[in-house]
Enzyme design. Structure first.
Site, PDB file in Angstrom:
ATOM      1  N   VAL A   1      40.043  28.038  42.316  1.00 56.97           N
ATOM      2  CA  VAL A   1      40.321  29.120  42.621  1.00 56.97           C
ATOM      3  C   VAL A   1      38.841  29.893  41.867  1.00 56.97           C
ATOM      4  O   VAL A   1      38.102  30.779  42.800  1.00 56.97           O
ATOM      5  CB  VAL A   1      41.270  30.083  41.679  1.00 56.97           C
ATOM      6  CG1 VAL A   1      40.768  31.001  41.545  1.00 56.97           C
ATOM      7  CG2 VAL A   1      42.532  30.442  42.977  1.00 56.97           C
ATOM      8  N   GLU A   2      38.322  29.169  41.179  1.00 57.78           N
ATOM      9  CA  GLU A   2      36.655  28.964  40.531  1.00 57.78           C
ATOM     10  C   GLU A   2      36.012  28.519  41.946  1.00 57.78           C
ATOM     11  O   GLU A   2      35.487  28.932  41.666  1.00 57.78           O
ATOM     12  CB  GLU A   2      37.299  28.640  39.223  1.00 57.78           C
ATOM     13  CG  GLU A   2      37.743  29.303  38.046  1.00 57.78           C
ATOM     14  CD  GLU A   2      37.108  30.155  37.646  1.00 57.78           C
ATOM     15  OE1 GLU A   2      36.041  30.111  37.625  1.00 57.78           O
ATOM     16  OE2 GLU A   2      38.397  31.013  37.410  1.00 57.78           O
ATOM     17  N   THR A   3      36.078  27.148  42.077  1.00 56.74           N
ATOM     18  CA  THR A   3      35.572  27.102  42.975  1.00 56.74           C
ATOM     19  C   THR A   3      35.388  25.997  44.151  1.00 56.74           C
ATOM     20  O   THR A   3      34.728  24.855  44.316  1.00 56.74           O
ATOM     21  CB  THR A   3      34.120  25.855  42.009  1.00 56.74           C
ATOM     22  OG1 THR A   3      34.876  24.697  41.269  1.00 56.74           O
ATOM     23  CG2 THR A   3      33.314  26.518  40.168  1.00 56.74           C
TER      24      THR A   3
ATOM     25  N   ARG B   1      33.563  34.917  40.436  1.00 59.11           N
ATOM     26  CA  ARG B   1      33.775  36.192  40.340  1.00 59.11           C
ATOM     27  C   ARG B   1      34.147  36.076  38.592  1.00 59.11           C
ATOM     28  O   ARG B   1      34.087  37.156  38.354  1.00 59.11           O
ATOM     29  CB  ARG B   1      34.835  35.848  40.750  1.00 59.11           C
ATOM     30  CG  ARG B   1      34.954  34.712  39.633  1.00 59.11           C
ATOM     31  CD  ARG B   1      36.257  33.631  39.033  1.00 59.11           C
ATOM     32  NE  ARG B   1      36.337  33.210  38.247  1.00 59.11           N
ATOM     33  CZ  ARG B   1      36.974  33.188  37.211  1.00 59.11           C
ATOM     34  NH1 ARG B   1      36.311  32.760  36.704  1.00 59.11           N
ATOM     35  NH2 ARG B   1      37.797  31.970  36.940  1.00 59.11           N
TER      36      ARG B   1
END
Length: 361
Positions: free
Chosen positions: A142-144, A3
């Site tokens: 949160v990222e991946t 995102r």
């Protein structure tokens, strides 16, 4: 979050420097390219794309034939254009709904495993950069989800699409086009350094790569060889990921030992909420000026040294959530320009830490 590019800090657009020989980089893992990344119109026949290839070659001292061949294999992906469109005006924000996307049992347990497997590295990163493990763990989660979802778009396609066909209806189209052209240039320079085909790397629809979803310019400036193997690998080396994220935060001014936020309430008779919210997430108010505008702090917060910001997290039709954000809260938003994102990182890291403590780890 795959995102994120979206919410990328403008600072990420800094040019790649070649003042010193770069560390060796590992090529991206061999992963089958998903079908959406293969569909689209090639840029081989676009004069503007080929002109850009020549300009990149000149600026980065690359072979023009190589840059032309690289961009020629890129494809315009309509799905990327659609994903980059801003949310419709009036779309309500909802912190509770946003939080539920990132703080859940699956992600927490994956975070516990990541922390347990990399405990010594996380502690070393804190000692060297001053960034606590829970913040690094929160970012990567949160990222991946700790590398489980690193994106299935060819980075070359995503960046070329946004560099040459960014949606003109976007309110910041010119600025974002410039940003993504810079990122495409940095990506090509990095791939040449790695000695790999630029069509191999997979990432987000905005061109972010690896477990921490670094944009190319971020990789060039802040990625580090933290495992000491002589190369930088943000896809497969948790140590490099941990060191790079911590180095990123240190570069943006992380202050060791400072909380990210404090609870805040209001004295409604004196409250000047408009003035408190005017600077948005930028810490602006000293504690006395913060209190003078009707904010109420308790405990150690009243002795805080440094500026504060009133952070508003909307909850749809329910009352908003408010906190007093510190400079460290603001640093997290340099990774992704969103107070919701920063709070999700903070709370995921905290939940993982508490889960480890409950398990006796």
């Amino acid at each position: 979050m795959i995102r994120s590019a979206r919410l990328l800090a403008v600072a990420l657009a800094a040019p790649l420097a070649f003042a010193a020989p770069p560390a060796r980089h590992a090529p991206p893992p061999k992963v089958k390219v998903a079908a959406p990344a293969r569909q689209g119109t090639p840029y081989a026949g676009r004069d503007d794309a080929m002109q850009f290839a020549d300009e990149v070659a000149q600026r980065q001292s690359l072979d023009p034939a190589w840059t032309r061949a690289a961009i020629a294999q890129a494809r315009m992906l309509p799905v990327v254009v659609r994903l980059m469109q801003p949310a419709p005006t009036g779309t309500p924000k909802n912190w509770a709904a946003y939080r539920s996307r990132f703080i859940d049992p699956v992600r927490i347990q994956a975070g516990v495993r990541f922390w347990q497997d990399n405990r010594a590295t996380l502690e070393r990163a804190e000692a060297e950069y001053g960034v606590p493990p829970e913040i690094v763990v929160g970012i990567v989660g949160v990222e991946t989800i700790y590398g489980q979802q690193m994106g299935n778009f060819r980075v070359l396609d995503a960046l070329a699409t946004l560099a040459f066909d960014f949606p003109p209806s976007h309110p910041r189209a010119d600025e974002r086009t410039k940003f993504f052209r810079n990122e495409l240039e940095q990506f090509l320079a990095l791939q040449k350094q790695m000695g790999v085909d630029p069509g191999r790397a997979l990432g987000s629809y905005a061109g972010a790569m690896g477990m921490p979803q670094f944009m190319p310019s971020s990789w060039a400036r802040w990625a580090v060889d933290f495992d000491g193997d002589g190369r930088i690998d943000l896809w497969r080396s948790p140590a490099d990921v941990i060191g790079s994220v911590a180095n990123y935060f240190k570069a943006f001014g992380w202050k060791p030992g400072m909380p990210t936020y404090y609870p805040v309430t209001f004295d409604l008779e004196r409250l000047d909420k408009d003035a408190l919210l005017a600077p948005d997430i930028l810490p602006t108010f000293s504690v006395p000026s913060f209190l003078a505008k009707g904010a109420l702090l308790e405990g150690d917060a009243v002795n805080h040294e440094g500026p504060l910001a009133l952070i508003e997290l909307q909850n749809g039709s329910d009352p908003p959530t408010y906190v007093a954000g510190t400079e460290n809260f603001y640093v997290i938003t340099r990774y992704n320009w969103s107070s919701y994102y920063a709070m999700a990182v903070i709370e995921l890291g905290r939940e993982v830490r508490e889960a480890m403590q409950r398990g006796g780890s």
